[in-house]
Design a protein around this motif. Structure first.
Motif, PDB file in Angstrom:
ATOM      1  N   ALA A   1     -39.447  -1.841  21.214  1.00 12.50           N
ATOM      2  CA  ALA A   1     -39.145  -0.385  21.388  1.00 12.50           C
ATOM      3  C   ALA A   1     -37.758   0.011  20.847  1.00 12.50           C
ATOM      4  CB  ALA A   1     -39.181  -0.095  22.752  1.00 12.50           C
ATOM      5  N   SER A   2     -37.123  -0.776  20.353  1.00 17.55           N
ATOM      6  CA  SER A   2     -35.632  -0.467  19.878  1.00 17.55           C
ATOM      7  C   SER A   2     -35.784   0.000  18.327  1.00 17.55           C
ATOM      8  CB  SER A   2     -34.661  -1.638  20.001  1.00 17.55           C
ATOM      9  OG  SER A   2     -33.561  -1.284  19.358  1.00 17.55           O
ATOM     10  N   ARG A   3     -34.917   0.889  17.920  1.00 20.66           N
ATOM     11  CA  ARG A   3     -34.942   1.228  16.412  1.00 20.66           C
ATOM     12  C   ARG A   3     -34.476   0.053  15.583  1.00 20.66           C
ATOM     13  NH1 ARG A   3     -30.147   5.172  15.269  1.00 20.66           N
ATOM     14  NH2 ARG A   3     -29.013   3.155  15.533  1.00 20.66           N
ATOM     15  N   ASP A   4     -33.424  -0.835  16.336  1.00 24.67           N
ATOM     16  CA  ASP A   4     -32.877  -2.023  15.471  1.00 24.67           C
ATOM     17  C   ASP A   4     -33.782  -3.037  15.762  1.00 24.67           C
ATOM     18  OD1 ASP A   4     -30.716  -0.165  14.809  1.00 24.67           O
ATOM     19  OD2 ASP A   4     -29.928  -0.882  16.888  1.00 24.67           O
ATOM     20  N   GLY A   5     -35.033  -3.336  16.559  1.00 21.09           N
ATOM     21  CA  GLY A   5     -35.793  -4.327  16.550  1.00 21.09           C
ATOM     22  C   GLY A   5     -36.501  -4.531  15.290  1.00 21.09           C
ATOM     23  N   GLU A   6     -36.799  -3.581  14.551  1.00 19.93           N
ATOM     24  CA  GLU A   6     -37.497  -3.593  13.144  1.00 19.93           C
ATOM     25  C   GLU A   6     -37.010  -5.096  12.626  1.00 19.93           C
ATOM     26  OE1 GLU A   6     -38.314  -1.214   9.376  1.00 19.93           O
ATOM     27  OE2 GLU A   6     -39.032  -0.296  11.182  1.00 19.93           O
ATOM     28  N   GLN A   7     -35.669  -5.052  12.273  1.00 21.01           N
ATOM     29  CA  GLN A   7     -35.205  -6.417  11.638  1.00 21.01           C
ATOM     30  C   GLN A   7     -35.410  -7.523  12.493  1.00 21.01           C
ATOM     31  OE1 GLN A   7     -30.812  -6.276  11.832  1.00 21.01           O
ATOM     32  NE2 GLN A   7     -30.946  -5.204  13.578  1.00 21.01           N
ATOM     33  N   VAL A   8     -36.128  -7.514  13.284  1.00 19.80           N
ATOM     34  CA  VAL A   8     -36.250  -8.958  14.133  1.00 19.80           C
ATOM     35  C   VAL A   8     -37.963  -9.277  13.902  1.00 19.80           C
ATOM     36  CG1 VAL A   8     -36.502 -10.199  16.312  1.00 19.80           C
ATOM     37  CG2 VAL A   8     -34.467  -8.814  15.788  1.00 19.80           C
ATOM     38  N   TRP A   9     -38.827  -8.155  14.157  1.00 18.04           N
ATOM     39  CA  TRP A   9     -40.312  -8.400  14.398  1.00 18.04           C
ATOM     40  C   TRP A   9     -40.892  -8.283  12.743  1.00 18.04           C
ATOM     41  CZ3 TRP A   9     -43.244  -4.687  12.703  1.00 18.04           C
ATOM     42  CH2 TRP A   9     -43.170  -3.298  12.847  1.00 18.04           C
ATOM     43  N   LEU A  10     -40.264  -7.304  12.167  1.00 15.63           N
ATOM     44  CA  LEU A  10     -41.010  -6.958  10.771  1.00 15.63           C
ATOM     45  C   LEU A  10     -41.264  -8.367   9.974  1.00 15.63           C
ATOM     46  CD1 LEU A  10     -42.741  -5.123   9.248  1.00 15.63           C
ATOM     47  CD2 LEU A  10     -40.285  -4.209   8.358  1.00 15.63           C
ATOM     48  N   PRO A  11     -40.122  -8.922   9.689  1.00 13.97           N
ATOM     49  CA  PRO A  11     -40.423 -10.169   8.556  1.00 13.97           C
ATOM     50  C   PRO A  11     -41.524 -11.159   9.013  1.00 13.97           C
ATOM     51  CG  PRO A  11     -37.836  -9.606   8.830  1.00 13.97           C
ATOM     52  CD  PRO A  11     -38.708  -8.951   9.720  1.00 13.97           C
ATOM     53  N   GLU A  12     -41.391 -11.633  10.476  1.00 15.90           N
ATOM     54  CA  GLU A  12     -42.098 -12.638  10.775  1.00 15.90           C
ATOM     55  C   GLU A  12     -43.624 -11.959  10.734  1.00 15.90           C
ATOM     56  OE1 GLU A  12     -41.838 -15.717  11.522  1.00 15.90           O
ATOM     57  OE2 GLU A  12     -39.695 -15.814  11.626  1.00 15.90           O
ATOM     58  N   THR A  13     -43.687 -10.800  11.268  1.00 16.15           N
ATOM     59  CA  THR A  13     -45.131  -9.955  11.287  1.00 16.15           C
ATOM     60  C   THR A  13     -45.653  -9.737   9.985  1.00 16.15           C
ATOM     61  OG1 THR A  13     -44.473  -8.824  13.359  1.00 16.15           O
ATOM     62  CG2 THR A  13     -46.306  -7.952  12.090  1.00 16.15           C
ATOM     63  N   GLU A  14     -44.911  -9.307   8.902  1.00 11.94           N
ATOM     64  CA  GLU A  14     -45.449  -9.222   7.539  1.00 11.94           C
ATOM     65  C   GLU A  14     -46.006 -10.557   7.191  1.00 11.94           C
ATOM     66  OE1 GLU A  14     -43.684  -5.915   4.941  1.00 11.94           O
ATOM     67  OE2 GLU A  14     -42.217  -7.630   5.416  1.00 11.94           O
ATOM     68  N   GLU A  15     -45.133 -11.644   7.349  1.00 13.25           N
ATOM     69  CA  GLU A  15     -45.774 -12.847   6.858  1.00 13.25           C
ATOM     70  C   GLU A  15     -47.135 -13.345   7.495  1.00 13.25           C
ATOM     71  OE1 GLU A  15     -46.102 -16.132   4.383  1.00 13.25           O
ATOM     72  OE2 GLU A  15     -44.648 -14.713   4.176  1.00 13.25           O
ATOM     73  N   PHE A  16     -47.027 -13.305   8.886  1.00 13.22           N
ATOM     74  CA  PHE A  16     -48.201 -13.828   9.559  1.00 13.22           C
ATOM     75  C   PHE A  16     -49.452 -12.616   9.099  1.00 13.22           C
ATOM     76  CE2 PHE A  16     -51.080 -13.275  13.378  1.00 13.22           C
ATOM     77  CZ  PHE A  16     -51.120 -14.720  13.662  1.00 13.22           C
ATOM     78  N   LEU A  17     -49.267 -11.398   8.788  1.00 14.45           N
ATOM     79  CA  LEU A  17     -50.348 -10.649   8.575  1.00 14.45           C
ATOM     80  C   LEU A  17     -50.874 -11.018   7.003  1.00 14.45           C
ATOM     81  CD1 LEU A  17     -49.427  -7.105  10.163  1.00 14.45           C
ATOM     82  CD2 LEU A  17     -51.068  -9.018  11.031  1.00 14.45           C
ATOM     83  N   LYS A  18     -49.974 -11.230   6.306  1.00 14.46           N
ATOM     84  CA  LYS A  18     -50.425 -11.729   4.903  1.00 14.46           C
ATOM     85  C   LYS A  18     -51.468 -12.863   5.049  1.00 14.46           C
ATOM     86  CE  LYS A  18     -46.377 -10.138   2.367  1.00 14.46           C
ATOM     87  NZ  LYS A  18     -45.213 -10.823   1.624  1.00 14.46           N
ATOM     88  N   GLN A  19     -50.891 -13.756   5.729  1.00 13.71           N
ATOM     89  CA  GLN A  19     -51.956 -15.229   5.857  1.00 13.71           C
ATOM     90  C   GLN A  19     -53.111 -14.813   6.377  1.00 13.71           C
ATOM     91  OE1 GLN A  19     -49.437 -17.835   8.120  1.00 13.71           O
ATOM     92  NE2 GLN A  19     -47.924 -18.068   6.448  1.00 13.71           N
ATOM     93  N   ALA A  20     -53.470 -13.749   7.267  1.00 15.81           N
ATOM     94  CA  ALA A  20     -54.433 -13.338   7.947  1.00 15.81           C
ATOM     95  C   ALA A  20     -55.547 -12.336   7.219  1.00 15.81           C
ATOM     96  CB  ALA A  20     -54.130 -12.364   9.295  1.00 15.81           C
ATOM     97  N   GLY A  21     -54.880 -12.097   6.099  1.00 15.55           N
ATOM     98  CA  GLY A  21     -55.706 -11.452   4.916  1.00 15.55           C
ATOM     99  C   GLY A  21     -55.292  -9.822   5.271  1.00 15.55           C
ATOM    100  N   MET A  22     -54.425  -9.264   5.934  1.00  8.55           N
ATOM    101  CA  MET A  22     -54.192  -7.832   6.148  1.00  8.55           C
ATOM    102  C   MET A  22     -53.063  -7.334   5.212  1.00  8.55           C
ATOM    103  SD  MET A  22     -56.071  -7.084   8.677  1.00  8.55           S
ATOM    104  CE  MET A  22     -55.270  -5.390   9.092  1.00  8.55           C
ATOM    105  N   PRO A  23     -53.175  -6.046   4.879  1.00 11.64           N
ATOM    106  CA  PRO A  23     -52.392  -5.567   4.096  1.00 11.64           C
ATOM    107  C   PRO A  23     -50.816  -5.254   4.678  1.00 11.64           C
ATOM    108  CG  PRO A  23     -53.945  -3.840   4.818  1.00 11.64           C
ATOM    109  CD  PRO A  23     -54.207  -5.117   5.324  1.00 11.64           C
ATOM    110  N   THR A  24     -49.851  -5.409   3.793  1.00 13.63           N
ATOM    111  CA  THR A  24     -48.537  -5.363   4.021  1.00 13.63           C
ATOM    112  C   THR A  24     -47.562  -4.465   3.230  1.00 13.63           C
ATOM    113  OG1 THR A  24     -47.688  -7.489   3.109  1.00 13.63           O
ATOM    114  CG2 THR A  24     -48.503  -7.536   5.398  1.00 13.63           C
ATOM    115  N   LYS A  25     -48.175  -4.124   2.066  1.00 13.58           N
ATOM    116  CA  LYS A  25     -47.539  -3.405   1.058  1.00 13.58           C
ATOM    117  C   LYS A  25     -46.968  -1.979   1.310  1.00 13.58           C
ATOM    118  CE  LYS A  25     -47.595  -2.086  -3.700  1.00 13.58           C
ATOM    119  NZ  LYS A  25     -48.605  -2.091  -5.179  1.00 13.58           N
ATOM    120  N   LEU A  26     -45.764  -1.772   0.978  1.00 11.07           N
ATOM    121  CA  LEU A  26     -45.503  -0.179   1.463  1.00 11.07           C
ATOM    122  C   LEU A  26     -46.270   0.670   0.610  1.00 11.07           C
ATOM    123  CD1 LEU A  26     -41.543  -0.669   1.913  1.00 11.07           C
ATOM    124  CD2 LEU A  26     -43.323   0.470   3.557  1.00 11.07           C
ATOM    125  N   LEU A  27     -46.757   1.631   1.133  1.00  9.74           N
ATOM    126  CA  LEU A  27     -47.613   2.662   0.318  1.00  9.74           C
ATOM    127  C   LEU A  27     -46.992   4.147   0.400  1.00  9.74           C
ATOM    128  CD1 LEU A  27     -51.237   1.625   1.172  1.00  9.74           C
ATOM    129  CD2 LEU A  27     -50.073   0.863  -0.753  1.00  9.74           C
TER     130      LEU A  27
END
Length: 394
Positions: free
Chosen positions: A238-264
């Protein structure tokens, strides 16, 4: 008492609130926040599931997970955040199975499934590309939901998932481990687990036990144990600063799952008042309208976490808010609830935004009495505190 009012909807993310039918015979209605990109879609879908605040579920405010929603809308997702039965303005009855953590997870998962089935039928949702996430109690429910066949759901995200029950005789930690073992035995979808080193509820020893129980039983998951985050990593999502923690790991995991991660899309965040040259943020004597109690509060505020905001009123009312979503609006709303005259923001984060006049000695002498109270909700919501001059009759 501090009063936090409903935050305004963010038109930049096309935020709106809908009601989703749920429960037996779909008699209940889930208050659900929706964020989505411009256009008709269909868009890949993220469902975010909330935790449980202390106290009555009906008193819990509508969850938005604004920062996570913002990141996913920029990546072309539609995001929904359903409040489960009995929470906030959702109807129906909150299901409580006491110390039976396995049943608690399954019980809450029923509402998530209803929200998922509703979303699948909407023309703006790509029913073949879905991610389900949850924080705290919502994380437990998300993993419980993953025991069912869920067409189109590619990944589960568990952020500090669990439930604490301090009822006498409840061995809630062992119950949680047993629950995750139960879910792992029937798990059908890959999952990402993220727990912080200073999580006040589910620390490293417990999170490792829960994860191992899940994977040894057959569940497919990846555990990320990240370093201490601010005062309590349980509120990281819920923190504004939390994105730097959760986003890199989440992006990598979603790529492996076949989900889009590109900024549009480039979706601007809420506008911020500009910095002024009125004073340095740590110049306590420069803050207008405050009495001695208010100045003590401002000194305390200077030690609060960012994002933070401090609001004041000509009546002597003051409020600070830290962490969580939109501390600026929360501070103003709470301050205005205490004051007969409009409040204005004095400072945000580490700078002053006040553009009014400085008080002279006569003005300061007129403000002599102060009454203050502090209220602190759960760490994942942010904190707020405030006070005001004792009211006088007209």
């Amino acid at each position: 008492m501090a009063i936090e009012q409903e935050l305004q909807l963010d038109y930049r993310l096309n935020e709106h609130v809908i009601l989703i039918p749920a429960g037996p015979d779909h008699a209940a209605m889930l208050e659900t926040t929706v964020f989505q990109p411009n256009g008709p879609g269909p868009f890949p879908l993220l469902i975010i599931n909330h935790g449980k605040d202390p106290g009555a579920p009906g008193a819990q405010p509508r969850d938005r997970f604004y920062h996570m929603a913002h990141a996913f809308v920029e990546r072309g997702y539609v995001v929904i955040v359903p409040m489960r039965e009995g929470y906030a303005n959702s109807t129906g009855k909150f299901a409580d199975h006491g110390c039976d953590m396995t049943a608690n997870g399954y019980g809450q998962a029923k509402d998530i499934l209803d929200a998922l089935n509703y979303a699948r039928e909407q023309p703006w949702v790509d029913a073949q590309h879905i991610v389900i996430a949850g924080q705290s109690y919502g994380g437990l429910a998300t993993i419980a939901l993953g025991t069912q066949p869920l067409p189109g759901v590619k990944a589960l995200l568990n952020f500090a998932g669990g439930l604490k029950d301090q009822t006498e005789g409840c061995d809630w930690k062992d119950e949680l481990v047993s629950a995750y073992a139960n879910y792992g035995a029937s798990a059908k979808i890959p999952s990402l687990w993220m727990y912080g080193a200073n999580d006040s509820l589910f620390g490293p020893e417990l999170s490792t036990r829960m994860y191992q129980a899940y994977t040894l039983a057959g569940g497919q998951g990846k555990l990320v144990e990240y370093p201490a985050f601010k005062r309590d990593s349980h509120g990281m999502l819920a923190s504004r600063d939390g994105e730097q923690v959760w986003l890199p790991e989440t992006e990598e995991f979603l790529k492996q799952a076949g989900m889009p991660t590109k900024l549009l899309y480039d979706v601007p965040g809420p506008p911020q008042p500009p910095k002024t040259d009125y004073a340095q943020v740590d110049n306590v004597d420069a803050v207008p309208f405050l009495t001695d109690n208010g100045r003590r509060a401002y000194r305390e505020y200077l030690g609060k976490l960012t994002p933070r905001a401090f609001a004041v009123s000509p009546t002597g009312a003051w409020t600070w808010a830290e962490e969580g979503e939109d501390p600026e609006s929360r501070a103003l709303n709470t301050c205005n609830a205490k004051s007969s005259k409009p409040c204005k923001l004095y400072s945000i984060d580490d700078y002053v935004v006040w553009n009014g006049d400085k008080l002279d000695a006569a003005d300061k002498a007129a403000l002599t009495a102060s009454v203050s109270t502090v209220s602190k909700p759960g760490a994942d919501k942010g904190a707020v505190g405030g006070g005001s001059i004792a009211p006088t009759g007209n």
